[in-house]
Design a protein around this motif. Structure first.
Motif, PDB file in Angstrom:
ATOM      1  N   THR A 342     -46.027 -53.396 -96.807  1.00  0.00           N
ATOM      2  CA  THR A 342     -47.258 -53.108 -96.788  1.00  0.00           C
ATOM      3  C   THR A 342     -47.992 -54.503 -98.052  1.00  0.00           C
ATOM      4  O   THR A 342     -46.761 -54.874 -99.059  1.00  0.00           O
ATOM      5  N   ARG A 344     -49.467 -54.120-100.431  1.00  0.00           N
ATOM      6  CA  ARG A 344     -49.441 -53.926-101.773  1.00  0.00           C
ATOM      7  C   ARG A 344     -48.530 -53.775-102.798  1.00  0.00           C
ATOM      8  O   ARG A 344     -47.829 -54.350-104.067  1.00  0.00           O
ATOM      9  N   LEU A 345     -47.071 -54.343-101.550  1.00  0.00           N
ATOM     10  CA  LEU A 345     -45.758 -54.587-102.158  1.00  0.00           C
ATOM     11  C   LEU A 345     -45.828 -55.544-102.081  1.00  0.00           C
ATOM     12  O   LEU A 345     -44.968 -56.717-102.808  1.00  0.00           O
ATOM     13  N   LEU A 348     -45.268 -57.962-105.386  1.00  0.00           N
ATOM     14  CA  LEU A 348     -43.985 -57.255-106.059  1.00  0.00           C
ATOM     15  C   LEU A 348     -42.758 -57.888-105.199  1.00  0.00           C
ATOM     16  O   LEU A 348     -41.747 -58.160-106.603  1.00  0.00           O
ATOM     17  N   HIS A 362     -41.541 -49.738-107.425  1.00  0.00           N
ATOM     18  CA  HIS A 362     -42.394 -48.774-106.905  1.00  0.00           C
ATOM     19  C   HIS A 362     -42.136 -48.004-106.206  1.00  0.00           C
ATOM     20  O   HIS A 362     -40.949 -48.136-106.189  1.00  0.00           O
ATOM     21  N   ASP A 365     -47.780 -45.290-103.604  1.00  0.00           N
ATOM     22  CA  ASP A 365     -48.480 -45.933-103.957  1.00  0.00           C
ATOM     23  C   ASP A 365     -48.213 -47.007-103.514  1.00  0.00           C
ATOM     24  O   ASP A 365     -49.621 -47.730-102.274  1.00  0.00           O
ATOM     25  N   GLU A 366     -46.985 -48.128-103.360  1.00  0.00           N
ATOM     26  CA  GLU A 366     -47.271 -49.805-102.874  1.00  0.00           C
ATOM     27  C   GLU A 366     -46.843 -49.175-100.921  1.00  0.00           C
ATOM     28  O   GLU A 366     -46.948 -50.125-100.748  1.00  0.00           O
ATOM     29  N   GLN A 396     -37.345 -45.912-104.483  1.00  0.00           N
ATOM     30  CA  GLN A 396     -38.718 -45.313-102.889  1.00  0.00           C
ATOM     31  C   GLN A 396     -38.733 -44.035-102.752  1.00  0.00           C
ATOM     32  O   GLN A 396     -39.292 -43.584-102.721  1.00  0.00           O
TER      33      GLN A 396
END
Length: 467
Positions: A342, A344-345, A348, A362, A365-366, A396
């Motif tokens: 994703t 957003r991930l 990171l 994480h 959300d991520e 996760q």
């Protein structure tokens, strides 16, 4: 209703009404490996109905493929907290928390007993071929969130779900041998002379490697594991090919690594190269593979056009893995264009910036996509990043399941306690080998020589991470 796009004709959007409310349907988990079964454990603890689909004919079928290999991380990092609670309530006694399990031990001592608790909620030989929304392709929007997911199995059966946790992994989709992300010329034609990562060199596959010249391509954990196993065959000739100009990163952090089993073998791998036991070909960019009888000639062509050639009996392509998102092509995914995680991930876990020990905690959300209720977790969630740890996957699914259950406070309270690792590239192991008695998955019973170790999850040409 008009099917034309010009002018000012109004287009009526048809609302499709689901024949069954999604809330009455189970959460479907794809994959019965460590992270998939951890998701099932969290769903069970929260009283959520679920079904686990495993494509293989046994639990953790991909793990079984490297059952002869020991992971770098001890049991204390490899058992999910919810799974442990369920197992202990059933009378299970956990293994020594400091022991480094093999893949086979991971299954027999943990995953198989866990799956047994779930009974017929774990379906074997059930491969998910495609996922969509009932009555909706990717384009249709109005009312989309109110209909269930539709899962089509490769045998034609269709199932419905209110949410999907895709923990199918990447083991069955290895990267190609070619250096530029494209298959090398002749790669497919080389057939059975090319093995993918982690063949059982000292056990079931020994006859294929003993007395042969093997080329191992890749600079990650899987490559180094195979190299060290081959080095135990007295009459095996070994060549190691990497794209980098030196193997420094592959040798890793040595004594500075917080996982001793990973750090010590980096030093040992270096010793084999420096002694000449393993011939290192640096700056090797696999371009073509030509089969001639029982051998293959492999040509490297670097970016400047310079070539080098090696002729061998077998090739081990330890070049890592990539996710296959094709089963979700009718869902609305927001994938990072580089890693395939994703968006957003991605920052990171970026291997250009992070090792597995520096990836921050994480959760939901991520991992969320524009398609509500669909989550790719575990090593698949990392795309091409080789920085995955089992413990990360467990956190996760804890977060994702909490969100599915409506407990958003718990879902967003993400925490992760990982071993600090200085260099998260190929650092294999001989630490703790004094403790290795019976070698599960290795023929010959008690080992007279060290057992190879490897990562759980992803590995790549640029390095991998521990289990």
């Amino acid at each position: 209703m008009s099917d034309r796009c010009c002018g000012t004709t109004a287009v009526e959007i048809e609302q499709i009404v689901a024949p069954a409310a999604p809330g009455a349907l189970p959460v479907v988990v794809i994959g019965a490996g460590p992270v998939g079964l951890a998701a099932a454990a969290h769903l069970a603890e929260r009283g959520q109905d679920f079904l686990v689909l495993e494509a293989g004919e046994r639990v953790a079928a991909s793990v079984a493929q490297w059952g002869h290999v020991r992971v770098f991380s001890p049991w204390k990092y490899n058992i999910d907290a919810a799974a442990k609670r369920l197992l202990e309530a059933d009378g299970w006694s956990g293994p020594d928390p400091e022991w480094l399990p093999t893949g086979a031990e991971l299954i027999s001592d943990y995953l198989a007993p866990l799956a047994k608790l779930f009974g017929d909620k774990v379906r074997l030989g059930a491969k998910a071929a495609a996922i969509s929304r009932l009555g909706y392709d990717r384009v249709r929007t109005n009312g989309r969130e109110d209909v269930p997911f539709l899962i089509r199995l490769d045998g034609g059966e269709e199932l419905r779900a209110r949410a999907i946790i895709d923990a199918s992994g990447t083991y069955v989709t290895p990267n190609v041998l070619g250096a530029s992300g494209l298959p090398a010329y002749g790669e497919a034609e080389a057939g059975e002379l090319v093995d993918h990562a982690l063949p059982d060199v000292l056990g079931a596959d020994r006859a294929a490697y003993e007395g042969r010249h093997t080329l191992v391509v890749g600079a990650g954990h899987s490559a180094a594991t195979t190299l060290l196993a081959l080095a135990q065959l007295d009459n095996a000739q070994i060549t190691w090919a990497i794209r980098a100009g030196s193997a420094g990163r592959s040798y890793g952090g040595g004594a500075a690594d917080a996982l001793p089993a990973r750090g010590a073998l980096g030093t040992r791998l270096r010793a084999h190269v420096e002694s000449g036991r393993i011939q290192l070909l640096a700056g090797f960019f696999t371009h073509s593979v030509t089969r001639s009888g029982g051998q293959v000639s492999v040509v490297s062509r670097d970016p400047s056009g310079a070539e080098q050639t090696v002729t061998v009996d077998r090739i081990v392509a330890a070049t890592g893995y990539r996710p296959d998102h094709s089963i979700a092509s009718e869902l609305r995914l927001d994938l990072d264009p580089i890693l395939g995680s994703t968006r957003r991930l991605a920052p990171l876990i970026d291997p250009n910036q992070h090792s597995c020990g520096t990836v921050p905690a994480h959760g939901v959300d991520e991992l969320s996509h524009p398609e509500p209720g669909y989550y790719a977790v575990g090593v698949k969630s990392y795309g091409r990043a080789p920085t995955f740890l089992m413990a990360t996957g467990y956190e996760q699914v804890r977060s994702v399941v909490a969100a599915i259950a409506g407990d958003w406070e718990a879902a967003r309270d993400v925490q992760l306690d990982l071993p600090k690792t200085g260099v998260c590239s190929s650092n294999l192991a001989e630490a703790q080998e004094q403790r290795v008695g019976l070698a599960t998955g290795i023929s010959g019973g008690l080992l007279a020589t060290p057992l190879p170790l490897a990562t759980v999850g992803a590995s790549s040409d640029g390095g991998g991470c521990c289990g």
